[in-house]
Scaffold this motif. Sequence first.
Motif, short mmCIF file in Angstrom:
data_model
loop_
_atom_site.label_atom_id
_atom_site.label_comp_id
_atom_site.label_asym_id
_atom_site.label_seq_id
_atom_site.Cartn_x
_atom_site.Cartn_y
_atom_site.Cartn_z
N ARG A 14 74.14 -22.72 -30.20
CA ARG A 14 74.69 -21.63 -29.11
C ARG A 14 74.56 -20.24 -29.35
NH1 ARG A 14 71.75 -25.46 -27.04
NH2 ARG A 14 71.84 -26.32 -25.97
N LYS A 15 75.25 -19.90 -30.92
CA LYS A 15 75.64 -18.87 -31.58
C LYS A 15 76.78 -18.54 -30.30
CE LYS A 15 71.29 -17.78 -33.99
NZ LYS A 15 69.89 -17.75 -33.77
N MET A 16 77.52 -18.81 -29.36
CA MET A 16 78.66 -18.26 -29.20
C MET A 16 80.10 -18.77 -30.22
SD MET A 16 79.72 -20.67 -25.71
CE MET A 16 78.03 -19.79 -25.41
N SER A 17 81.17 -18.46 -30.02
CA SER A 17 82.32 -17.91 -30.70
C SER A 17 83.14 -19.02 -29.59
CB SER A 17 82.70 -17.14 -30.54
OG SER A 17 83.28 -16.52 -29.29
N VAL A 18 84.36 -19.61 -30.01
CA VAL A 18 85.15 -20.39 -29.55
C VAL A 18 85.80 -20.12 -28.80
CG1 VAL A 18 87.35 -21.68 -29.90
CG2 VAL A 18 85.58 -21.77 -31.67
N THR A 19 85.99 -18.57 -28.46
CA THR A 19 86.49 -17.49 -27.68
C THR A 19 86.08 -17.56 -26.50
OG1 THR A 19 87.62 -16.12 -29.47
CG2 THR A 19 87.50 -15.25 -27.27
N GLU A 20 84.60 -17.21 -26.65
CA GLU A 20 83.48 -17.01 -25.58
C GLU A 20 83.53 -18.45 -24.75
OE1 GLU A 20 79.55 -15.93 -24.28
OE2 GLU A 20 79.61 -15.74 -26.78
N LEU A 21 84.08 -19.37 -25.62
CA LEU A 21 83.57 -20.45 -24.51
C LEU A 21 84.73 -20.77 -23.89
CD1 LEU A 21 82.00 -23.08 -23.77
CD2 LEU A 21 83.58 -23.80 -26.13
N SER A 22 85.77 -20.42 -24.38
CA SER A 22 86.98 -20.46 -23.66
C SER A 22 87.16 -19.76 -22.51
CB SER A 22 88.57 -20.38 -24.97
OG SER A 22 89.96 -20.29 -24.12
N GLU A 23 86.86 -18.36 -22.95
CA GLU A 23 86.75 -17.54 -21.27
C GLU A 23 86.01 -18.09 -20.53
OE1 GLU A 23 85.55 -13.76 -23.33
OE2 GLU A 23 88.02 -13.41 -24.30
N ARG A 24 84.64 -18.13 -20.36
CA ARG A 24 84.08 -19.24 -19.80
C ARG A 24 83.99 -20.15 -18.80
NH1 ARG A 24 77.89 -19.02 -21.69
NH2 ARG A 24 77.60 -17.10 -22.76
N VAL A 25 85.26 -21.49 -19.88
CA VAL A 25 85.05 -22.73 -19.54
C VAL A 25 86.87 -22.75 -18.35
CG1 VAL A 25 86.44 -25.02 -20.24
CG2 VAL A 25 84.10 -23.89 -20.65
N LEU A 48 85.20 -31.56 -19.38
CA LEU A 48 83.60 -31.98 -19.75
C LEU A 48 82.44 -31.03 -18.84
CD1 LEU A 48 82.07 -33.20 -21.86
CD2 LEU A 48 82.29 -35.48 -20.43
N ASP A 49 82.53 -31.11 -17.66
CA ASP A 49 81.49 -30.27 -16.82
C ASP A 49 81.27 -29.29 -17.20
OD1 ASP A 49 79.45 -30.47 -14.46
OD2 ASP A 49 81.22 -29.54 -13.72
N SER A 50 82.52 -27.86 -17.38
CA SER A 50 82.05 -26.11 -17.81
C SER A 50 82.26 -26.63 -18.66
CB SER A 50 84.14 -26.77 -17.97
OG SER A 50 84.18 -26.67 -15.85
N ILE A 51 82.66 -27.42 -20.11
CA ILE A 51 82.07 -27.04 -21.33
C ILE A 51 80.16 -27.30 -21.06
CG2 ILE A 51 81.86 -28.29 -23.42
CD1 ILE A 51 84.70 -28.74 -23.31
N CYS A 52 80.08 -28.93 -20.34
CA CYS A 52 78.33 -28.51 -20.86
C CYS A 52 77.52 -27.92 -20.17
CB CYS A 52 77.97 -30.05 -20.25
SG CYS A 52 78.35 -31.27 -20.74
N GLU A 53 78.31 -27.12 -19.25
CA GLU A 53 77.35 -25.94 -18.08
C GLU A 53 77.28 -24.37 -19.26
OE1 GLU A 53 77.92 -22.94 -14.66
OE2 GLU A 53 79.31 -24.88 -14.46
N ALA A 54 78.91 -24.22 -19.63
CA ALA A 54 78.84 -23.11 -21.09
C ALA A 54 77.46 -23.09 -21.59
CB ALA A 54 79.95 -22.65 -21.22
#
Length: 75
Positions: A14-25, A48-54
Motif C-alpha cells: 500500500r506504500k504506507m508508512s508505519v507512522t501513517e498506519l498508526s495515525e489512521r488506526v 484488526l478491523d481498523s487495520i484492515c480498513e486502513a
Amino acid sequence: MAIIINIDVMLAKRKMSVTELSERVGITMANLSILKNGKAKAIRLTTLDSICEALECQPGDILEYRADPEELKDL
C-alpha cells in the motif's frame, strides 16, 4: 503453532508508512511495533478491523498460520 503477522508486507503493498498506519488506526507506534514484530499475545478484533480498513485488506492478508516443525514431528 505460529501465527505470523504480515503488516510489513501490506504496508509495502500500500506504500504506507508505519507512522501513517498508526495515525489512521489510532494505535501507538509502540503497540503497532509489538504487533508487527510478532511479540503480541493477542489482538482485539476492533484493532484488526481498523487495520484492515486502513490497509484495504482482509484479515487473512495480515494473519498467517505456519505449523511449528517440532509439532509436525510428533504426528
